[in-house]
Write a protein that holds these residues in place. Structure first.
Motif, PDB file in Angstrom:
ATOM      1  N   TRP A 140     112.524 -24.352  67.630  1.00  0.00           N
ATOM      2  CA  TRP A 140     113.579 -23.437  68.025  1.00  0.00           C
ATOM      3  C   TRP A 140     114.020 -22.510  66.907  1.00  0.00           C
ATOM      4  O   TRP A 140     114.394 -21.365  67.166  1.00  0.00           O
ATOM      5  CB  TRP A 140     114.774 -24.194  68.602  1.00  0.00           C
ATOM      6  N   THR A 141     113.996 -22.993  65.660  1.00  0.00           N
ATOM      7  CA  THR A 141     114.403 -22.101  64.569  1.00  0.00           C
ATOM      8  C   THR A 141     113.404 -20.960  64.404  1.00  0.00           C
ATOM      9  O   THR A 141     113.801 -19.821  64.155  1.00  0.00           O
ATOM     10  CB  THR A 141     114.556 -22.878  63.248  1.00  0.00           C
ATOM     11  N   MET A 142     112.120 -21.262  64.572  1.00  0.00           N
ATOM     12  CA  MET A 142     111.089 -20.216  64.491  1.00  0.00           C
ATOM     13  C   MET A 142     111.183 -19.273  65.693  1.00  0.00           C
ATOM     14  O   MET A 142     111.049 -18.054  65.543  1.00  0.00           O
ATOM     15  CB  MET A 142     109.702 -20.852  64.430  1.00  0.00           C
ATOM     16  N   VAL A 143     111.425 -19.825  66.863  1.00  0.00           N
ATOM     17  CA  VAL A 143     111.572 -18.997  68.068  1.00  0.00           C
ATOM     18  C   VAL A 143     112.765 -18.048  67.908  1.00  0.00           C
ATOM     19  O   VAL A 143     112.666 -16.858  68.213  1.00  0.00           O
ATOM     20  CB  VAL A 143     111.733 -19.881  69.331  1.00  0.00           C
ATOM     21  N   GLY A 144     113.886 -18.570  67.414  1.00  0.00           N
ATOM     22  CA  GLY A 144     115.069 -17.733  67.196  1.00  0.00           C
ATOM     23  C   GLY A 144     114.823 -16.645  66.176  1.00  0.00           C
ATOM     24  O   GLY A 144     115.249 -15.502  66.352  1.00  0.00           O
ATOM     25  N   LEU A 145     114.114 -16.992  65.108  1.00  0.00           N
ATOM     26  CA  LEU A 145     113.797 -15.999  64.075  1.00  0.00           C
ATOM     27  C   LEU A 145     112.893 -14.907  64.629  1.00  0.00           C
ATOM     28  O   LEU A 145     113.137 -13.709  64.412  1.00  0.00           O
ATOM     29  CB  LEU A 145     113.158 -16.672  62.863  1.00  0.00           C
ATOM     30  N   CYS A 146     111.857 -15.283  65.355  1.00  0.00           N
ATOM     31  CA  CYS A 146     110.940 -14.286  65.937  1.00  0.00           C
ATOM     32  C   CYS A 146     111.651 -13.416  66.974  1.00  0.00           C
ATOM     33  O   CYS A 146     111.457 -12.193  67.010  1.00  0.00           O
ATOM     34  CB  CYS A 146     109.737 -14.975  66.559  1.00  0.00           C
ATOM     35  N   PHE A 147     112.480 -14.046  67.798  1.00  0.00           N
ATOM     36  CA  PHE A 147     113.209 -13.285  68.819  1.00  0.00           C
ATOM     37  C   PHE A 147     114.166 -12.281  68.180  1.00  0.00           C
ATOM     38  O   PHE A 147     114.140 -11.094  68.507  1.00  0.00           O
ATOM     39  CB  PHE A 147     113.988 -14.234  69.736  1.00  0.00           C
ATOM     40  N   ASN A 148     115.006 -12.755  67.260  1.00  0.00           N
ATOM     41  CA  ASN A 148     115.986 -11.862  66.636  1.00  0.00           C
ATOM     42  C   ASN A 148     115.319 -10.803  65.767  1.00  0.00           C
ATOM     43  O   ASN A 148     115.760  -9.652  65.732  1.00  0.00           O
ATOM     44  CB  ASN A 148     117.003 -12.666  65.828  1.00  0.00           C
ATOM     45  N   GLY A 149     114.253 -11.182  65.063  1.00  0.00           N
ATOM     46  CA  GLY A 149     113.531 -10.207  64.240  1.00  0.00           C
ATOM     47  C   GLY A 149     112.891  -9.114  65.072  1.00  0.00           C
ATOM     48  O   GLY A 149     112.991  -7.926  64.746  1.00  0.00           O
ATOM     49  N   SER A 150     112.240  -9.508  66.168  1.00  0.00           N
ATOM     50  CA  SER A 150     111.615  -8.498  67.036  1.00  0.00           C
ATOM     51  C   SER A 150     112.674  -7.647  67.728  1.00  0.00           C
ATOM     52  O   SER A 150     112.484  -6.435  67.893  1.00  0.00           O
ATOM     53  CB  SER A 150     110.696  -9.159  68.069  1.00  0.00           C
ATOM     54  N   ALA A 151     113.793  -8.259  68.114  1.00  0.00           N
ATOM     55  CA  ALA A 151     114.875  -7.488  68.740  1.00  0.00           C
ATOM     56  C   ALA A 151     115.428  -6.465  67.753  1.00  0.00           C
ATOM     57  O   ALA A 151     115.696  -5.315  68.125  1.00  0.00           O
ATOM     58  CB  ALA A 151     115.984  -8.426  69.227  1.00  0.00           C
ATOM     59  N   PHE A 152     115.600  -6.879  66.503  1.00  0.00           N
ATOM     60  CA  PHE A 152     116.111  -5.949  65.484  1.00  0.00           C
ATOM     61  C   PHE A 152     115.166  -4.761  65.312  1.00  0.00           C
ATOM     62  O   PHE A 152     115.601  -3.604  65.345  1.00  0.00           O
ATOM     63  CB  PHE A 152     116.306  -6.676  64.157  1.00  0.00           C
ATOM     64  N   VAL A 153     113.882  -5.029  65.146  1.00  0.00           N
ATOM     65  CA  VAL A 153     112.909  -3.954  64.896  1.00  0.00           C
ATOM     66  C   VAL A 153     112.806  -3.020  66.102  1.00  0.00           C
ATOM     67  O   VAL A 153     112.895  -1.788  65.958  1.00  0.00           O
ATOM     68  CB  VAL A 153     111.524  -4.537  64.520  1.00  0.00           C
ATOM     69  N   LEU A 154     112.639  -3.581  67.300  1.00  0.00           N
ATOM     70  CA  LEU A 154     112.463  -2.731  68.484  1.00  0.00           C
ATOM     71  C   LEU A 154     113.756  -2.012  68.868  1.00  0.00           C
ATOM     72  O   LEU A 154     113.718  -0.864  69.326  1.00  0.00           O
ATOM     73  CB  LEU A 154     111.921  -3.545  69.649  1.00  0.00           C
ATOM     74  N   TYR A 155     114.893  -2.663  68.667  1.00  0.00           N
ATOM     75  CA  TYR A 155     116.167  -1.986  68.949  1.00  0.00           C
ATOM     76  C   TYR A 155     116.414  -0.865  67.945  1.00  0.00           C
ATOM     77  O   TYR A 155     116.965   0.188  68.293  1.00  0.00           O
ATOM     78  CB  TYR A 155     117.334  -2.973  68.932  1.00  0.00           C
ATOM     79  N   LEU A 156     116.010  -1.071  66.690  1.00  0.00           N
ATOM     80  CA  LEU A 156     116.153  -0.003  65.696  1.00  0.00           C
ATOM     81  C   LEU A 156     115.303   1.203  66.087  1.00  0.00           C
ATOM     82  O   LEU A 156     115.779   2.344  66.053  1.00  0.00           O
ATOM     83  CB  LEU A 156     115.753  -0.516  64.301  1.00  0.00           C
ATOM     84  N   ILE A 157     114.077   0.955  66.497  1.00  0.00           N
ATOM     85  CA  ILE A 157     113.204   2.052  66.952  1.00  0.00           C
ATOM     86  C   ILE A 157     113.823   2.727  68.173  1.00  0.00           C
ATOM     87  O   ILE A 157     113.877   3.965  68.253  1.00  0.00           O
ATOM     88  CB  ILE A 157     111.787   1.524  67.253  1.00  0.00           C
TER      89      ILE A 157
END
Length: 165
Positions: free
Chosen positions: A96-113
């Motif tokens: 779950w910690t890896m899933v949360g990191l991947c989810f939040n990281g991808s959300a940050f990058v794609l939301y920034l774009i």
């Protein structure tokens, strides 16, 4: 003359025993990641409703912003439910910690774009009627991006502390 032997695995016994009660973690909403997640949901909803109320489908850039906003809004609601009901404790096989990191990281990058695309696409030349909605959605998209950045930081700290143990 036939002998039938049945066996029960401990996994299914534990699964049926643990799924009988539904836990609720009220304290999660009092943590910084919980507050950020609620903010992401509220402001993310605002981003895509401001765009959805316009003729965004005439401009492909706003279609991309809508996709990112709706996609991550639905997933954030899903993860909030998982954290609030403590479902992650019932499925220990998932990192779950890896899933949360991947989810939040991808959300940050794609939301920034998406926020950059949104902001760069807002001009009075396109349509004066939709200008204010698009400008407001751009502002809130950057705010949601900063919330996902904060949750990415907290997810990284959580993931890092798990990998060091």
């Amino acid at each position: 003359s036939h002998t039938v032997t049945t066996t029960s695995s401990s996994f299914t016994a534990n699964l049926s025993a643990s799924s009988s009660t539904l836990a609720y973690d009220r304290e999660f909403l009092r943590t910084v990641p919980g507050l950020l997640m609620v903010t992401e949901i509220v402001l993310g909803l605002l981003v895509w409703t401001l765009i959805a109320g316009t003729e965004y489908f005439l401009y492909p850039a706003f279609g991309w912003v809508m996709f990112v906003a709706v996609f991550y809004w639905v997933l954030t609601v899903f993860f909030l439910i998982i954290y609030m009901t403590m479902t992650y404790t019932r499925i220990p096989q998932v990192p779950w910690t890896m899933v949360g990191l991947c989810f939040n990281g991808s959300a940050f990058v794609l939301y920034l774009i998406a926020a950059i695309v949104d902001a760069s696409s807002v001009t009075k030349d396109l349509d004066n009627h939709n200008y204010n909605s698009w400008a407001a959605s751009s502002f809130f998209a950057f705010v949601v991006t900063s919330c996902y950045a904060g949750n990415t930081y907290f997810s990284f700290i959580s993931w890092r502390s798990r990998t060091l143990q």
